[in-house]
Design a protein around this motif. Sequence first.
Motif, PDB file in Angstrom:
ATOM      1  N   TRP A 145     -12.755  22.728 -47.541  1.00 47.34           N
ATOM      2  CA  TRP A 145     -13.252  23.431 -48.635  1.00 47.34           C
ATOM      3  C   TRP A 145     -14.547  23.852 -48.702  1.00 47.34           C
ATOM      4  O   TRP A 145     -15.490  23.367 -48.126  1.00 47.34           O
ATOM      5  N   THR A 146     -14.859  24.899 -49.628  1.00 46.33           N
ATOM      6  CA  THR A 146     -16.176  25.285 -49.620  1.00 46.33           C
ATOM      7  C   THR A 146     -16.123  25.614 -51.266  1.00 46.33           C
ATOM      8  O   THR A 146     -15.322  26.334 -51.867  1.00 46.33           O
ATOM      9  N   TYR A 147     -17.543  25.111 -51.844  1.00 41.09           N
ATOM     10  CA  TYR A 147     -17.457  25.249 -53.428  1.00 41.09           C
ATOM     11  C   TYR A 147     -18.707  26.291 -53.624  1.00 41.09           C
ATOM     12  O   TYR A 147     -19.791  26.036 -53.177  1.00 41.09           O
ATOM     13  N   LEU A 148     -18.348  27.389 -54.427  1.00 42.58           N
ATOM     14  CA  LEU A 148     -19.480  28.369 -54.801  1.00 42.58           C
ATOM     15  C   LEU A 148     -19.798  28.257 -56.105  1.00 42.58           C
ATOM     16  O   LEU A 148     -18.975  28.796 -57.119  1.00 42.58           O
ATOM     17  N   SER A 149     -21.069  27.994 -56.433  1.00 41.22           N
ATOM     18  CA  SER A 149     -21.620  28.014 -57.668  1.00 41.22           C
ATOM     19  C   SER A 149     -22.267  29.212 -57.999  1.00 41.22           C
ATOM     20  O   SER A 149     -23.118  29.591 -57.083  1.00 41.22           O
ATOM     21  N   PRO A 150     -22.100  29.703 -59.069  1.00 42.96           N
ATOM     22  CA  PRO A 150     -22.929  30.760 -59.439  1.00 42.96           C
ATOM     23  C   PRO A 150     -24.245  30.755 -59.894  1.00 42.96           C
ATOM     24  O   PRO A 150     -24.508  29.637 -60.383  1.00 42.96           O
ATOM     25  N   ALA A 151     -24.936  31.700 -60.485  1.00 41.20           N
ATOM     26  CA  ALA A 151     -26.123  31.373 -61.005  1.00 41.20           C
ATOM     27  C   ALA A 151     -25.976  30.971 -62.258  1.00 41.20           C
ATOM     28  O   ALA A 151     -24.717  31.004 -62.866  1.00 41.20           O
ATOM     29  N   GLU A 152     -27.232  30.458 -62.944  1.00 40.63           N
ATOM     30  CA  GLU A 152     -26.874  30.208 -64.459  1.00 40.63           C
ATOM     31  C   GLU A 152     -26.415  31.141 -65.311  1.00 40.63           C
ATOM     32  O   GLU A 152     -25.576  30.706 -66.232  1.00 40.63           O
ATOM     33  N   ASP A 153     -27.015  32.336 -65.152  1.00 37.44           N
ATOM     34  CA  ASP A 153     -26.353  33.465 -66.075  1.00 37.44           C
ATOM     35  C   ASP A 153     -25.327  34.171 -65.232  1.00 37.44           C
ATOM     36  O   ASP A 153     -25.640  34.872 -64.406  1.00 37.44           O
ATOM     37  N   PHE A 154     -24.146  33.971 -65.309  1.00 34.41           N
ATOM     38  CA  PHE A 154     -22.928  34.537 -64.590  1.00 34.41           C
ATOM     39  C   PHE A 154     -22.337  35.503 -65.613  1.00 34.41           C
ATOM     40  O   PHE A 154     -21.707  35.171 -66.668  1.00 34.41           O
ATOM     41  N   ASP A 155     -22.839  36.756 -65.199  1.00 33.70           N
ATOM     42  CA  ASP A 155     -22.800  37.976 -66.149  1.00 33.70           C
ATOM     43  C   ASP A 155     -21.158  38.866 -65.838  1.00 33.70           C
ATOM     44  O   ASP A 155     -21.250  39.492 -64.749  1.00 33.70           O
ATOM     45  N   ALA A 156     -20.154  38.586 -66.697  1.00 34.27           N
ATOM     46  CA  ALA A 156     -18.955  39.339 -66.487  1.00 34.27           C
ATOM     47  C   ALA A 156     -19.170  40.741 -66.530  1.00 34.27           C
ATOM     48  O   ALA A 156     -18.090  41.297 -65.814  1.00 34.27           O
TER      49      ALA A 156
END
Length: 209
Positions: A145-156
Amino acid sequence: MKIAVVAANGAAGQHIVEEAVNRGHEVTAFVRSENKSKAQNVVVKDLYEITSDDLKGFDVVVDAFGNFNMDQLDQHSTSLIHLADQLSHAQARLLVVGGAGSLYTDKSEELQVKDEAAFPDIFRPLAQAMSDALDLLRKRTDVKWTYLSPAEDFDAEGPRTGSYVLAGEVREFNSKGKSYISYADYAIAMNDLAEKANHIHERVSVYTA
């Protein structure tokens, strides 16, 4: 590559599928209803009904599941563990679309973003649920597994700039003092992780410089 994207109808899932297809990969979307993504192949099936046989032959399985219903936040853990169980000792890697709330505020790794006083209370239960799921995933040595966190402001709705910075367990800020990434650039990072096959058994994060 052969890539499966679970919960491909979600905003993150659709961006990840589109990026993968544009790179020439063969993508299968796992969805509960009519497919909205650009995947070449579609499997209509509830996540909890996906079996190890369904996931055979894939190089990478991307878990793009998300549930914002306050009464169902535990599904972040139960769905992730279900997929991990199906991929136990398999060759396929599991890449997880994570959250930013579980990132640490500094290198001491003592305080998570979700625990800061300024963190919006309305999002705290969701962030906690996703953090709990990550804690469970960290215990799995039988899954690649690898877990990828986005930045705090995750802009759709943000633009695809084509660039990003890959970081680690700590929330990072760009030159403007922002912790920001668009869904489109996040999808680039996720596909790069799929292709490079690195950061196994790690949580990494991504932001726009």
